[in-house]
Design a protein around this motif. Sequence first.
Motif, PDB file in Angstrom:
ATOM      1  N   TRP A 227       9.665  21.629  63.173  1.00 53.06           N
ATOM      2  CA  TRP A 227       8.577  20.792  63.032  1.00 53.06           C
ATOM      3  C   TRP A 227       7.504  21.730  63.727  1.00 53.06           C
ATOM      4  O   TRP A 227       7.630  22.371  64.436  1.00 53.06           O
ATOM      5  N   GLN A 325      15.401  20.436  63.125  1.00 53.79           N
ATOM      6  CA  GLN A 325      16.482  19.736  62.537  1.00 53.79           C
ATOM      7  C   GLN A 325      17.130  20.726  61.702  1.00 53.79           C
ATOM      8  O   GLN A 325      17.221  21.199  60.628  1.00 53.79           O
ATOM      9  N   ASN A 346      18.441  18.682  66.845  1.00 53.72           N
ATOM     10  CA  ASN A 346      17.732  17.571  66.142  1.00 53.72           C
ATOM     11  C   ASN A 346      16.484  16.915  67.126  1.00 53.72           C
ATOM     12  O   ASN A 346      16.502  17.184  68.459  1.00 53.72           O
ATOM     13  N   ASP A 401      21.118  13.353  61.820  1.00 48.90           N
ATOM     14  CA  ASP A 401      19.847  13.835  61.385  1.00 48.90           C
ATOM     15  C   ASP A 401      18.797  12.908  60.829  1.00 48.90           C
ATOM     16  O   ASP A 401      17.612  12.856  61.176  1.00 48.90           O
ATOM     17  N   THR A 405      15.249  11.853  62.873  1.00 43.56           N
ATOM     18  CA  THR A 405      14.084  12.180  62.043  1.00 43.56           C
ATOM     19  C   THR A 405      13.254  10.929  61.827  1.00 43.56           C
ATOM     20  O   THR A 405      11.895  11.242  61.969  1.00 43.56           O
TER      21      THR A 405
END
Length: 463
Positions: A227, A325, A346, A401, A405
């Motif tokens: 990210w 991730q 994650n 995951d 997220t």
Amino acid sequence: MAASNNEEALNGVHGHQDNGHQENGVDDIASSSQVLVVGGGAVGSLTAYKLGRAGIDVTVIEKLPGVSDSPRACGYYGAVHFMLHEVGLYDLIRKEGFMTRGLCWRKKPTDDGKGGKASGDMIAIQPLSAPNDTTFEVGAGLLNLPQADLNKLFLREALKTGHVRVHYNTELVSILENDPSTGVTVRLRNNETNAERKLHASYLVGADGAHSVVRKALSLPFPGHTWPERLIATNVMVYNEIDPIWHTFFVIDPVHYTIATPLEDPVPGKTTLWRYTIAAAPDDTRKVEELITDENIMGLYENCMAGPRPLQVEIKARTTYKIHQRCVPTMRKGNCLLAGDAAHVNCPYGALGLNTGMLDADALAETLIMILNEPQKYPKADDLLSLYSDERRKVFQFFVDPTSTQNKLRLHSHPEETASQEDWLFRMMRDPSKLSPRQLEELARPYYETWRTDMRKLVGDLA
């Protein structure tokens, strides 16, 4: 979380005279072991504990000189409670830690009319126990203990089994041999003396974190994405003005979304340690040293922290993290296995990182116990190792995951004014007391049934 508990944990891990199994480096390592665990963090230590408890000889190596005290995980829930209870650790953790009832999502703090700020309105609630629960049966509530203290507890109990040896300042240099029929041979190095030697083990467990040397030595890719924003994690002393039912809370914000959770039992009227983890802006290119200055952190606290102004807080620790991730294409190569962050990473919002790693440790240790202690009953070691890899990857791909997220996106994708109407979970959890037992069960089921892998049941079902 009294000081005596911390001192006891340190003495239990580092006291050479007490256990005789804590060593400093590679010169003292035996030439062979049934299992070599690379990484002495919480996941590696839990794996070693469960194996040692089953009478399996384990060598643990850790490149650091001791247990890391960086601000990391601190809360454990769902299936993890039952796993810890089954291996005899749950009560010990409760004794050193404390319990809270759940969490909530809030709007940003607002003017309290007295020059300070009041906590923002609650958008939604995620109860993990009844609001008036004081007993917290296994599986209920949030079990709280900072990762460093949990790590020390796991190591202390692992050493007590008499089958575990821990070597600090020691790192993996290379894997020389990895053959299902003959085992694993590695080269290790003492980081203080640079001395090297070989060690042979039947199995190697890579639990050495997101930058895993084991994963790289096995030439395994780490597909996924990172990210754009970084997280600034801080441990900070905060005065507790009120006693909320839901102590852990998220703050909704399009840029600087936040999670705050207590690291000590947050007694009203006392100043105790809290963890505030706040997102930096995605386009903030400043160096880490600039992100973690008092000035920058205090500015971020203004956006998410309630209380009188100016804020009277004391920052005790600070660090930054990138958010990833990612998951390896396999958690097993020959007789080398991966667990925890070495295998998958994650977004930490929602506590699906270390908790998932501990459930990896549980499943992997059980697999090795079946292979090493019950070879007549489970002769197909190769199949069992592949099954471990497949099942834990499924858990990440289909549960961890996507859930982690969405936990992240939910915090910054909606304006706080409309979030409770626009997001299905917020809309559903505005008042959990109005949900039917079936609805509550449906929401909770993955955290109790999907998250954990019962290797023995799986093998029985496939037989």
